[in-house]
Write an enzyme that holds these catalytic residues in place. Structure first.
Site, PDB file in Angstrom:
ATOM      1  CB  THR A  15     -26.191  33.975 -27.104  1.00 13.24           C
ATOM      2  OG1 THR A  15     -25.860  34.852 -26.383  1.00 13.24           O
ATOM      3  CG2 THR A  15     -27.819  33.721 -27.311  1.00 13.24           C
ATOM      4  CE  LYS A  21     -28.123  37.278 -25.011  1.00 16.46           C
ATOM      5  NZ  LYS A  21     -27.657  38.501 -24.774  1.00 16.46           N
ATOM      6  CE  LYS A  48     -26.233  33.409 -31.645  1.00 16.99           C
ATOM      7  NZ  LYS A  48     -25.045  33.128 -31.051  1.00 16.99           N
TER       8      LYS A  48
HETATM    9  P1  NAD Z   1     -17.115  36.705 -32.306  1.00 20.32           P
HETATM   10  O1  NAD Z   1     -17.346  36.251 -33.735  1.00 20.32           O
HETATM   11  O2  NAD Z   1     -16.348  38.219 -32.140  1.00 20.32           O
HETATM   12  O3  NAD Z   1     -16.109  35.793 -31.416  1.00 20.32           O
HETATM   13  C1  NAD Z   1     -16.227  34.482 -31.427  1.00 20.32           C
HETATM   14  C2  NAD Z   1     -14.746  33.915 -31.496  1.00 20.32           C
HETATM   15  O4  NAD Z   1     -14.893  32.479 -31.320  1.00 20.32           O
HETATM   16  C3  NAD Z   1     -14.152  34.248 -32.791  1.00 20.32           C
HETATM   17  O5  NAD Z   1     -12.887  34.689 -32.649  1.00 20.32           O
HETATM   18  C4  NAD Z   1     -13.749  32.779 -33.540  1.00 20.32           C
HETATM   19  O6  NAD Z   1     -12.614  32.893 -34.051  1.00 20.32           O
HETATM   20  C5  NAD Z   1     -13.941  31.784 -32.256  1.00 20.32           C
HETATM   21  N1  NAD Z   1     -14.037  30.529 -32.510  1.00 20.32           N
HETATM   22  C6  NAD Z   1     -15.028  30.059 -33.126  1.00 20.32           C
HETATM   23  N2  NAD Z   1     -15.083  28.709 -32.966  1.00 20.32           N
HETATM   24  C7  NAD Z   1     -14.021  28.316 -32.381  1.00 20.32           C
HETATM   25  C8  NAD Z   1     -13.274  27.063 -32.055  1.00 20.32           C
HETATM   26  N3  NAD Z   1     -13.963  25.862 -32.525  1.00 20.32           N
HETATM   27  N4  NAD Z   1     -12.348  26.919 -31.193  1.00 20.32           N
HETATM   28  C9  NAD Z   1     -11.832  28.295 -30.824  1.00 20.32           C
HETATM   29  N5  NAD Z   1     -12.243  29.371 -31.313  1.00 20.32           N
HETATM   30  C10 NAD Z   1     -13.513  29.680 -31.803  1.00 20.32           C
HETATM   31  O7  NAD Z   1     -18.337  36.798 -31.326  1.00 20.32           O
HETATM   32  P2  NAD Z   1     -18.811  37.820 -30.217  1.00 20.32           P
HETATM   33  O8  NAD Z   1     -19.279  39.115 -30.439  1.00 20.32           O
HETATM   34  O9  NAD Z   1     -17.721  37.664 -29.230  1.00 20.32           O
HETATM   35  O10 NAD Z   1     -19.895  36.668 -29.766  1.00 20.32           O
HETATM   36  C11 NAD Z   1     -19.888  35.558 -28.812  1.00 20.32           C
HETATM   37  C12 NAD Z   1     -21.080  35.182 -28.308  1.00 20.32           C
HETATM   38  O11 NAD Z   1     -21.477  36.132 -27.354  1.00 20.32           O
HETATM   39  C13 NAD Z   1     -22.004  34.633 -29.266  1.00 20.32           C
HETATM   40  O12 NAD Z   1     -22.805  33.774 -29.007  1.00 20.32           O
HETATM   41  C14 NAD Z   1     -23.081  36.216 -29.293  1.00 20.32           C
HETATM   42  O13 NAD Z   1     -24.131  35.720 -29.851  1.00 20.32           O
HETATM   43  C15 NAD Z   1     -23.046  36.538 -27.742  1.00 20.32           C
HETATM   44  N6  NAD Z   1     -22.891  37.928 -27.566  1.00 20.32           N
HETATM   45  C16 NAD Z   1     -22.639  39.008 -28.073  1.00 20.32           C
HETATM   46  C17 NAD Z   1     -22.927  40.152 -27.864  1.00 20.32           C
HETATM   47  C18 NAD Z   1     -22.256  41.558 -28.578  1.00 20.32           C
HETATM   48  O14 NAD Z   1     -22.680  42.480 -28.449  1.00 20.32           O
HETATM   49  N7  NAD Z   1     -21.360  41.144 -29.660  1.00 20.32           N
HETATM   50  C19 NAD Z   1     -23.817  40.427 -26.758  1.00 20.32           C
HETATM   51  C20 NAD Z   1     -24.272  39.386 -26.025  1.00 20.32           C
HETATM   52  C21 NAD Z   1     -24.087  37.952 -26.373  1.00 20.32           C
END
Ligand code: NAD
Length: 294
Positions: A95, A170, A245
């Site tokens: 997102t 979204k 966010k």
């Molecule tokens: P998270 O923080 O658990 O995972 C993100 C991952 O990306 C981490 O493991 C981090 O180490 C990795 N990362 C960051 N920078 C990086 C890079 N340069 N290279 C490689 N890896 C890298 O986050 P999440 O909960 O998995 O959410 C991911 C996305 O999905 C976000 O944008 C969030 O807003 C969206 N989202 C989350 C949810 C939810 O309920 N968790 C629901 C819908 C959408």
């Protein structure tokens, strides 16, 4: 079956990558934090140690990263766009802000790649169960290529229009959600003060014009909807920090295009107070406690 690079193996990306393996794809997975890769490795992904190694020989590159700057860094600085074979399809399911998404579409096109922005709704539980909803922005051709990949990770895949429109959908959806949750919380607290039972208000409003998802499916008080986080001490679910966010992204977008969103602004301010008070890890429906005054 395709070779797919998957970058970002956190709460969402780990189980999404696992579902691509279950669907029969070869997945080369990378996360900059080595501790994050366990779930993907257990599911049969090949863990690699760089973005370049992940995208080499992959036809499709999926990213699931925290925010716009992370996606840009993977696409540009870490070389995903320069390292993938020409004509590869990039699916960004993070997102991120609409402007960044549109600028990344431009960079992908310059590099000879196809791209869709494809953020999801459905949370970590939906990522595990492969029941996510994908909102997809991009050309018809890119959507047609992305659809089967998204279907391996979700239940509903909707083409929202051109580049950036997935992200637009979204943040508009989550602005409705944030505003409606606060409205439902205020009504339930008012009902308490007027001596009206939560259950009675639920029974009436869920069948009347106050009916909405925040009340009917995600009721923010214990009782009426047994599966809602209110019955589990407001454990997420969908964390308040995530809601904040998305509301901030909606406000940024509204400013950019001159849209009037006073209710969205109020919701962002209230969630800002809630998260600033240390409640970022609480489910977003827990804001009822702040509205109640405790
Ligand atoms: P998270 O923080 O658990 O995972 C993100 C991952 O990306 C981490 O493991 C981090 O180490 C990795 N990362 C960051 N920078 C990086 C890079 N340069 N290279 C490689 N890896 C890298 O986050 P999440 O909960 O998995 O959410 C991911 C996305 O999905 C976000 O944008 C969030 O807003 C969206 N989202 C989350 C949810 C939810 O309920 N968790 C629901 C819908 C959408």
């Amino acid at each position: 079956m395709a070779t797919i690079a998957f970058i970002g193996l956190g709460n969402m990306g780990g189980p999404m990558a696992a579902n691509l393996v279950k669907a029969g794809h070869k997945v080369r997975a990378y996360d900059m934090v080595p501790q994050a890769v366990g779930r993907a490795r257990d599911a049969g992904c090949t863990i690699v140690d760089s973005v370049a190694a992940a995208v080499k020989d992959a036809e499709t590159v999926v990213t699931m990263l925290p925010a716009g700057p992370h996606v840009r860094s993977v696409f540009v600085e870490s070389g995903a766009l320069s390292g993938a074979a020409p004509g590869s399809l990039f699916i960004d399911s993070s997102t991120i802000d609409v402007e960044s998404a549109r600028s990344l579409h431009g960079l992908a096109a310059e590099a000879g790649m196809e791209m869709v922005d494809a953020p999801v709704s459905g949370g970590a539980a939906g990522a595990v169960a492969a029941t996510l909803t994908f909102m997809v922005g991009g050309s018809d051709a890119a959507f047609a290529r992305a659809r089967p990949v998204c279907e391996a990770m979700g239940k509903t895949v909707i083409h929202a229009g051109g580049p950036g429109n997935g992200q637009a959908a979204k943040i508009c959806n989550n602005m409705i959600l944030g505003v409606s949750m606060i409205g439902v919380c205020e009504a339930l607290v008012l009902a308490e003060k007027l001596g009206l039972d939560h259950q009675k208000l639920y029974d009436i409003s869920s069948k009347s014009s106050g009916s909405c998802w925040s009340l009917n499916t995600y009721c923010p008080v214990p009782g009426p909807v047994p599966a809602s986080p209110a019955n589990n001490d407001y454990k997420p679910g969908f964390a308040a920090a995530m809601m904040l966010k998305d509301l901030k992204l909606a406000q940024e977008a509204a400013q950019t295009v001159g849209a009037t969103t006073p209710m969205g602004a109020a919701a962002a301010a209230l969630y800002g107070l809630f998260v600033g008070g240390g409640k970022g890890g609480t489910d977003f429906s827990g804001i009822i406690k702040m509205i109640r005054g405790n």
